[in-house]
Design a protein around this motif. Sequence first.
Motif, PDB file in Angstrom:
ATOM      1  N   ILE A   1       0.842  -1.195   0.000  1.00  0.00           N
ATOM      2  CA  ILE A   1       0.000   0.000   0.000  1.00  0.00           C
ATOM      3  C   ILE A   1       0.880   1.248   0.000  1.00  0.00           C
ATOM      4  CG2 ILE A   1      -1.667   1.357   1.349  1.00  0.00           C
ATOM      5  CD1 ILE A   1      -2.718  -1.347   2.466  1.00  0.00           C
ATOM      6  N   PHE A   2       1.920   1.224   0.812  1.00  0.00           N
ATOM      7  CA  PHE A   2       2.762   2.402   0.997  1.00  0.00           C
ATOM      8  C   PHE A   2       3.826   2.553  -0.080  1.00  0.00           C
ATOM      9  CE2 PHE A   2       1.267   0.895   5.127  1.00  0.00           C
ATOM     10  CZ  PHE A   2       0.507   1.994   5.502  1.00  0.00           C
ATOM     11  N   ALA A   3       3.949   1.598  -0.970  1.00  0.00           N
ATOM     12  CA  ALA A   3       4.965   1.654  -2.024  1.00  0.00           C
ATOM     13  C   ALA A   3       4.433   2.276  -3.305  1.00  0.00           C
ATOM     14  CB  ALA A   3       5.486   0.243  -2.302  1.00  0.00           C
ATOM     15  N   GLN A   4       3.255   2.860  -3.249  1.00  0.00           N
ATOM     16  CA  GLN A   4       2.635   3.417  -4.450  1.00  0.00           C
ATOM     17  C   GLN A   4       3.142   4.837  -4.707  1.00  0.00           C
ATOM     18  OE1 GLN A   4       0.905   1.177  -6.213  1.00  0.00           O
ATOM     19  NE2 GLN A   4       1.464  -0.139  -4.499  1.00  0.00           N
ATOM     20  N   PRO A   5       3.154   5.260  -5.973  1.00  0.00           N
ATOM     21  CA  PRO A   5       3.762   6.551  -6.320  1.00  0.00           C
ATOM     22  C   PRO A   5       2.893   7.784  -6.073  1.00  0.00           C
ATOM     23  CG  PRO A   5       3.015   5.453  -8.305  1.00  0.00           C
ATOM     24  CD  PRO A   5       2.803   4.490  -7.172  1.00  0.00           C
ATOM     25  N   ASP A   6       1.569   7.623  -5.973  1.00  0.00           N
ATOM     26  CA  ASP A   6       0.718   8.791  -5.779  1.00  0.00           C
ATOM     27  C   ASP A   6      -0.513   8.414  -4.946  1.00  0.00           C
ATOM     28  OD1 ASP A   6      -0.902   7.409  -7.565  1.00  0.00           O
ATOM     29  OD2 ASP A   6      -0.405   8.701  -9.260  1.00  0.00           O
ATOM     30  N   ALA A   7      -1.275   9.422  -4.554  1.00  0.00           N
ATOM     31  CA  ALA A   7      -2.417   9.203  -3.659  1.00  0.00           C
ATOM     32  C   ALA A   7      -3.506   8.315  -4.262  1.00  0.00           C
ATOM     33  CB  ALA A   7      -2.992  10.545  -3.218  1.00  0.00           C
ATOM     34  N   PRO A   8      -3.967   8.536  -5.498  1.00  0.00           N
ATOM     35  CA  PRO A   8      -5.026   7.664  -6.026  1.00  0.00           C
ATOM     36  C   PRO A   8      -4.601   6.192  -6.101  1.00  0.00           C
ATOM     37  CG  PRO A   8      -4.827   9.632  -7.394  1.00  0.00           C
ATOM     38  CD  PRO A   8      -3.685   9.649  -6.427  1.00  0.00           C
ATOM     39  N   THR A   9      -3.365   5.957  -6.502  1.00  0.00           N
ATOM     40  CA  THR A   9      -2.872   4.577  -6.581  1.00  0.00           C
ATOM     41  C   THR A   9      -2.766   3.967  -5.190  1.00  0.00           C
ATOM     42  OG1 THR A   9      -1.501   5.413  -8.383  1.00  0.00           O
ATOM     43  CG2 THR A   9      -1.143   3.156  -7.734  1.00  0.00           C
ATOM     44  N   THR A  10      -2.362   4.761  -4.217  1.00  0.00           N
ATOM     45  CA  THR A  10      -2.253   4.280  -2.839  1.00  0.00           C
ATOM     46  C   THR A  10      -3.619   3.871  -2.306  1.00  0.00           C
ATOM     47  OG1 THR A  10      -0.357   5.741  -2.476  1.00  0.00           O
ATOM     48  CG2 THR A  10      -1.445   4.871  -0.523  1.00  0.00           C
ATOM     49  N   HIS A  11      -4.622   4.700  -2.551  1.00  0.00           N
ATOM     50  CA  HIS A  11      -5.978   4.375  -2.088  1.00  0.00           C
ATOM     51  C   HIS A  11      -6.531   3.148  -2.819  1.00  0.00           C
ATOM     52  CE1 HIS A  11      -6.791   7.749   0.642  1.00  0.00           C
ATOM     53  NE2 HIS A  11      -5.945   8.409  -0.135  1.00  0.00           N
ATOM     54  N   ALA A  12      -6.246   3.030  -4.104  1.00  0.00           N
ATOM     55  CA  ALA A  12      -6.707   1.863  -4.867  1.00  0.00           C
ATOM     56  C   ALA A  12      -6.041   0.586  -4.362  1.00  0.00           C
ATOM     57  CB  ALA A  12      -6.405   2.058  -6.354  1.00  0.00           C
TER      58      ALA A  12
ATOM     59  N   ILE B   1      -4.395   5.590   8.315  1.00  0.00           N
ATOM     60  CA  ILE B   1      -3.091   5.159   7.802  1.00  0.00           C
ATOM     61  C   ILE B   1      -2.764   5.789   6.456  1.00  0.00           C
ATOM     62  CG2 ILE B   1      -3.032   2.992   9.081  1.00  0.00           C
ATOM     63  CD1 ILE B   1      -3.706   1.574   6.423  1.00  0.00           C
ATOM     64  N   LEU B   2      -3.780   6.347   5.788  1.00  0.00           N
ATOM     65  CA  LEU B   2      -3.550   7.010   4.502  1.00  0.00           C
ATOM     66  C   LEU B   2      -3.620   8.536   4.619  1.00  0.00           C
ATOM     67  CD1 LEU B   2      -5.605   4.640   2.174  1.00  0.00           C
ATOM     68  CD2 LEU B   2      -3.145   4.616   2.634  1.00  0.00           C
ATOM     69  N   ALA B   3      -3.602   9.057   5.835  1.00  0.00           N
ATOM     70  CA  ALA B   3      -3.676  10.507   6.040  1.00  0.00           C
ATOM     71  C   ALA B   3      -2.509  11.226   5.363  1.00  0.00           C
ATOM     72  CB  ALA B   3      -3.694  10.825   7.533  1.00  0.00           C
TER      73      ALA B   3
ATOM     74  N   GLN C   1       3.582  14.543  -2.313  1.00  0.00           N
ATOM     75  CA  GLN C   1       4.350  13.298  -2.286  1.00  0.00           C
ATOM     76  C   GLN C   1       5.773  13.466  -1.749  1.00  0.00           C
ATOM     77  OE1 GLN C   1       6.958  11.755  -4.129  1.00  0.00           O
ATOM     78  NE2 GLN C   1       6.534   9.770  -3.189  1.00  0.00           N
ATOM     79  N   PRO C   2       6.488  14.558  -2.013  1.00  0.00           N
ATOM     80  CA  PRO C   2       7.847  14.667  -1.450  1.00  0.00           C
ATOM     81  C   PRO C   2       7.894  14.659   0.083  1.00  0.00           C
ATOM     82  CG  PRO C   2       7.563  16.239  -3.240  1.00  0.00           C
ATOM     83  CD  PRO C   2       6.215  15.640  -2.970  1.00  0.00           C
ATOM     84  N   HIS C   3       6.777  14.947   0.738  1.00  0.00           N
ATOM     85  CA  HIS C   3       6.752  14.980   2.202  1.00  0.00           C
ATOM     86  C   HIS C   3       6.340  13.648   2.821  1.00  0.00           C
ATOM     87  CE1 HIS C   3       7.124  19.410   2.941  1.00  0.00           C
ATOM     88  NE2 HIS C   3       7.055  19.318   1.630  1.00  0.00           N
ATOM     89  N   TRP C   4       5.902  12.710   2.024  1.00  0.00           N
ATOM     90  CA  TRP C   4       5.386  11.453   2.562  1.00  0.00           C
ATOM     91  C   TRP C   4       6.396  10.764   3.455  1.00  0.00           C
ATOM     92  CZ3 TRP C   4       2.385   8.488  -1.815  1.00  0.00           C
ATOM     93  CH2 TRP C   4       1.271   9.251  -2.175  1.00  0.00           C
TER      94      TRP C   4
END
Length: 180
Positions: free
Chosen positions: A48-59, A86-88, A94-97
Amino acid sequence: MLAWLRAGAAHSQAGLTVGVCRTHFLRNLLTKVPKSAGPFVATIVRSIFAQPDAPTTHAQHARVIEQLADRFPAAAEMLEDAGSDILAFTSFPQPHWRQIWSNNPQERLNKEIRRRTDVVGIFPDRDSVVRLVGMVLCEQHDEWAVVRRYMSADSLAKARLEVINGEPIEEARGELVAAS
């Protein structure tokens, strides 16, 4: 899972999410599955956390819940309930994740405060505790602002503008960086 923490956040700030450290959440989640399934579950949850952007992470979060639902319904339910927490981090740029998806800096700060107060042992009054803890917080602030540069003033200004307005505004960004 975090009902008491969510209730407090909802009481003080409408719409506030409670960010949860992914390491600690995963540790709690693994208590819901048999020990032999732990490595499998940990691997798919980390995806889940290895995704490149927010929509992909949620999917990916939704896909992992579907994968776990048949074999480990308690883990799937826990993962679904904690989704917003956990997805807050995905609501930030993305650079701050990397800096905000863990609470390790907060834990280190708490450990340093505990270490310093343990040295003193018994404080004569409340003001002396406030002075010591305030001094530790000032030292930590200086370290984060100057030495470590945990987050630069420019990146924070950019993040603030993008989160509030939806897209960066160059003129205001320069003013914010100059003011910091």
